[in-house]
Write an enzyme that holds these catalytic residues in place. Structure first.
Site, PDB file in Angstrom:
ATOM      1  N   LYS A 116       9.553  11.840   9.304  1.00  0.00           N
ATOM      2  CA  LYS A 116       8.508  12.837   9.548  1.00  0.00           C
ATOM      3  C   LYS A 116       7.096  12.311   9.289  1.00  0.00           C
ATOM      4  CE  LYS A 116      11.898  15.379  10.647  1.00  0.00           C
ATOM      5  NZ  LYS A 116      12.260  15.470  12.069  1.00  0.00           N
ATOM      6  N   LYS A 158       6.265  18.112   1.733  1.00  0.00           N
ATOM      7  CA  LYS A 158       7.436  17.995   2.619  1.00  0.00           C
ATOM      8  C   LYS A 158       8.098  16.635   2.449  1.00  0.00           C
ATOM      9  CE  LYS A 158       5.597  20.935   6.335  1.00  0.00           C
ATOM     10  NZ  LYS A 158       5.298  21.030   7.800  1.00  0.00           N
ATOM     11  N   GLY A 165      12.847  22.391   7.691  1.00  0.00           N
ATOM     12  CA  GLY A 165      12.556  23.277   6.573  1.00  0.00           C
ATOM     13  C   GLY A 165      13.213  22.877   5.267  1.00  0.00           C
ATOM     14  N   GLU A 200       0.635  18.754   3.078  1.00  0.00           N
ATOM     15  CA  GLU A 200      -0.092  19.449   4.148  1.00  0.00           C
ATOM     16  C   GLU A 200      -0.697  20.726   3.611  1.00  0.00           C
ATOM     17  OE1 GLU A 200       2.566  20.347   7.388  1.00  0.00           O
ATOM     18  OE2 GLU A 200       2.277  18.382   8.301  1.00  0.00           O
ATOM     19  N   LEU A 203       0.055  26.753   5.972  1.00  0.00           N
ATOM     20  CA  LEU A 203      -0.380  27.814   6.872  1.00  0.00           C
ATOM     21  C   LEU A 203       0.442  29.060   6.524  1.00  0.00           C
ATOM     22  CD1 LEU A 203      -0.446  25.765  10.211  1.00  0.00           C
ATOM     23  CD2 LEU A 203      -2.317  26.103   8.589  1.00  0.00           C
ATOM     24  N   HIS A 235      15.460  29.395   8.153  1.00  0.00           N
ATOM     25  CA  HIS A 235      15.402  28.288   9.113  1.00  0.00           C
ATOM     26  C   HIS A 235      16.485  28.356  10.169  1.00  0.00           C
ATOM     27  CE1 HIS A 235      12.124  26.831   6.748  1.00  0.00           C
ATOM     28  NE2 HIS A 235      12.882  26.831   5.659  1.00  0.00           N
ATOM     29  N   ASN A 289      11.773  17.268  18.368  1.00  0.00           N
ATOM     30  CA  ASN A 289      13.229  17.200  18.465  1.00  0.00           C
ATOM     31  C   ASN A 289      13.596  16.369  19.684  1.00  0.00           C
ATOM     32  OD1 ASN A 289      13.560  18.937  16.227  1.00  0.00           O
ATOM     33  ND2 ASN A 289      13.154  20.671  17.558  1.00  0.00           N
ATOM     34  N   ARG A 291      16.268  15.946  21.430  1.00  0.00           N
ATOM     35  CA  ARG A 291      17.550  16.366  21.998  1.00  0.00           C
ATOM     36  C   ARG A 291      17.344  17.644  22.805  1.00  0.00           C
ATOM     37  NH1 ARG A 291      17.595  20.715  18.720  1.00  0.00           N
ATOM     38  NH2 ARG A 291      17.175  20.336  16.526  1.00  0.00           N
TER      39      ARG A 291
HETATM   40  C1  MV4 Z   1       4.886  24.402   7.521  1.00  0.00           C
HETATM   41  C2  MV4 Z   1       4.680  25.759   7.245  1.00  0.00           C
HETATM   42  C3  MV4 Z   1       3.421  26.150   6.853  1.00  0.00           C
HETATM   43  N1  MV4 Z   1       2.431  25.233   6.717  1.00  0.00           N
HETATM   44  N2  MV4 Z   1       3.878  23.538   7.391  1.00  0.00           N
HETATM   45  C4  MV4 Z   1       9.582  24.765   8.322  1.00  0.00           C
HETATM   46  C5  MV4 Z   1      10.437  23.899   9.145  1.00  0.00           C
HETATM   47  C6  MV4 Z   1       9.759  22.599   9.207  1.00  0.00           C
HETATM   48  N3  MV4 Z   1       9.885  22.086  10.523  1.00  0.00           N
HETATM   49  C7  MV4 Z   1       8.356  22.863   8.849  1.00  0.00           C
HETATM   50  N4  MV4 Z   1       8.290  24.217   8.392  1.00  0.00           N
HETATM   51  C8  MV4 Z   1       7.129  24.788   8.033  1.00  0.00           C
HETATM   52  N5  MV4 Z   1       6.072  23.949   7.912  1.00  0.00           N
HETATM   53  C9  MV4 Z   1       2.692  23.960   6.989  1.00  0.00           C
HETATM   54  N6  MV4 Z   1       1.718  23.061   6.824  1.00  0.00           N
HETATM   55  C10 MV4 Z   1       5.745  26.650   7.391  1.00  0.00           C
HETATM   56  C11 MV4 Z   1       6.993  26.157   7.759  1.00  0.00           C
HETATM   57  C12 MV4 Z   1       8.020  27.158   7.869  1.00  0.00           C
HETATM   58  C13 MV4 Z   1       8.548  27.548   9.107  1.00  0.00           C
HETATM   59  C14 MV4 Z   1       8.148  26.953  10.287  1.00  0.00           C
HETATM   60  C15 MV4 Z   1       8.683  27.331  11.500  1.00  0.00           C
HETATM   61  C16 MV4 Z   1       9.611  28.348  11.551  1.00  0.00           C
HETATM   62  C17 MV4 Z   1      10.034  28.960  10.402  1.00  0.00           C
HETATM   63  C18 MV4 Z   1       9.519  28.570   9.171  1.00  0.00           C
HETATM   64  C19 MV4 Z   1       9.944  29.204   8.000  1.00  0.00           C
HETATM   65  C20 MV4 Z   1       9.426  28.802   6.806  1.00  0.00           C
HETATM   66  C21 MV4 Z   1       8.466  27.790   6.734  1.00  0.00           C
END
Ligand code: MV4
Length: 448
Positions: A116, A158, A165, A200, A203, A235, A289, A291
């Site tokens: 990542k 992260k 997630g 990060e 948000l 997730h 992703n 795929r």
């Molecule tokens: C985030 C975020 C808020 N701020 N990054 C969750 C899955 C992973 N791919 C990254 N994720 C998130 N990254 C920042 N800077 C919130 C999430 C996140 C989320 C993102 C997409 C769909 C559902 C989610 C549920 C919880 C947190």
């Protein structure tokens, strides 16, 4: 073109891939665990090979068994489907080393996007907007404090080897930073075998919007618009739609063009999805992703393009026969994931399906390997059916979805159908006003 494809997967997605192969005049080889001997994907395939006992590790993740199955059946190519080995760079390389074509991207692109930190760096260099944060891995407290001063709180830590997630730590104030950094690194080491983490800005209320792309081996690339996948719980996506109710056509064109430019420059090949967080009119790259995705049908419904067929064609070395100007978006599509789970507790509900009736009619698609008498095994993902509905407008799509959910009968196991029936009566959902936290709150409120 290939004569025979081995489908290294199970369930509805194996069936989905089989259907594309059949329409292309390609023979199919199904593989299955002993628990899946009676599965629909096995029944419909031209040939089938048992690859091991019920656990995924011993069967669908068993690389030597899969390669042996491809060898003895004389397959030309292997389609990994979704989950299982679909994003395993080592498997993709092994498939090619054994003389088969891997229907997916090159191993180096799978590996790049699996890391990542490297993926985010690449995305930034390719001109995609990223969330403000540490450009690289963060190891020491001093480094973390420097980054925190730059980006401000709240901060999300992260794991570089995480994704989807897993392994994220939210830090609200400077006092928590050192402890959360240590915790994140320890957990990442234990869970992913790597303690590389990055930071990060967090948000708070974004939507999850992902762009579908397709690229061939000659450097041609197109985008097929976006999907809104904000309706998730822990997730796990539950409902997906295309187009996103939150975007206007200008924003759609803008993010699509950025995505196409990026994957063209990367030399990426095959289907792929670039995931973004979308907040206050801004996009932020999250992950890519490499795929096919479970929710690809909503894109197919609004574009009329068979994504699996295109994946197979480009893997065979054919050029994309689609130009961006020829891809048009028509109407609206919504997918409901039907899981064998209790509709409020989400406890898995394996067992025998005593009665099954799928909805039909104009604009209704059901991707499922279910039938009356089928036994849902306890070993795998609980997704048992996908209901995908298309309408000329979002409103027509919602009315049709309501009707289709009323018709759907699955008896003998608990399913998420009752939850979907309640969800589509919710004002926020009807109005398309929801973010990534909405479903979690809704479920908690329902459960009291
Ligand atoms: C985030 C975020 C808020 N701020 N990054 C969750 C899955 C992973 N791919 C990254 N994720 C998130 N990254 C920042 N800077 C919130 C999430 C996140 C989320 C993102 C997409 C769909 C559902 C989610 C549920 C919880 C947190």
């Amino acid at each position: 073109m290939f004569e025979k494809i081995l489908i290294a997967n199970r369930g509805e997605i194996a069936l989905r891939i089989h259907r594309a192969c059949r329409e292309m005049g390609i023979q199919t080889v199904a593989v299955h665990s002993t628990a899946d001997a009676d599965a629909m994907h096995v029944r419909l395939a031209d040939e089938s090979v048992c690859i091991g006992p019920p656990t995924s590790k011993a069967s669908y993740l068993n690389m030597p068994a899969l390669l042996s199955a491809a060898t003895i059946t004389g397959a030309d190519a292997i389609h990994p489907g979704v989950g299982f080995l679909s994003e395993n760079a080592e498997f993709a390389a092994m498939v090619e080393e054994h003389g088969f074509v891997f229907i997916g991207p090159k191993p180096e692109h799978i590996a790049l996007m699996g890391d990542k930190v490297a993926a985010k760096r690449a995305a930034h260099e390719l001109g995609l907007p990223v969330v403000p944060g540490s450009p690289d891995a963060v190891t020491t407290e001093a480094e973390a404090e420097r980054v925190a001063k730059d980006i401000g709180y709240p901060i999300l830590i992260k794991a570089s080897a995480g994704g989807g997630g897993r392994g994220m730590k939210l830090v609200h104030e400077p006092e928590d930073l050192a402890r959360q950094l240590e915790l994140a690194r320890t957990e990442a080491r234990a869970n992913f075998g790597s303690d590389v983490v990055y930071m990060e800005r967090f948000l708070a209320h974004p939507r999850h919007i992902e762009v579908q792309i397709l690229a061939d081996s000659q450097g041609n690339a197109v985008h097929l618009g976006e999907r809104d996948c904000s309706l998730q719980r822990r997730h796990q996506k539950l409902v997906e739609e295309a187009p996103s109710p939150a975007l206007n056509s200008e924003q759609r064109g803008q993010i699509g063009a950025l995505a196409v430019q990026a994957i063209g420059e990367l030399g990426y090949q095959s289907a792929g999805t670039i995931e973004f967080l979308f907040e206050d009119g801004q996009f932020y790259f999250m992950e890519m992703n490499t795929r096919l995705q479970v929710e690809h049908p909503v894109t197919e419904m609004i574009t009329g393009i068979d994504l699996v067929r295109e994946q197979i064609r480009v893997a065979a070395g054919l050029p994309l026969d689609l130009r961006q100007e020829e891809i048009t978006f028509s109407g609206h599509a919504i997918e409901c994931r039907i899981n064998a789970e209790h509709p409020t507790t989400f406890a898995p509900s394996p067992g025998t399906v005593s009665d099954y009736h799928a909805p039909g009619g104009l604009g209704v698609r059901v991707d499922s390997g279910l039938y009356s008498g089928y036994r849902v095994p306890p070993q795998y993902d609980s997704l048992i059916a996908k209901l995908i509905v298309h309408g000329q407008t979002r409103n027509e799509c919602l009315m049709r979805l309501r009707r289709a959910l009323e018709e759907f009968v699955i008896e003998g196991v608990d399913t998420t159908i009752p939850l979907h029936r309640k969800l589509i009566a919710e004002t926020d959902f009807i109005n398309g006003i929801y973010d990534i936290a909405w479903l979690e709150h809704y479920v908690d409120a329902q459960n009291g």
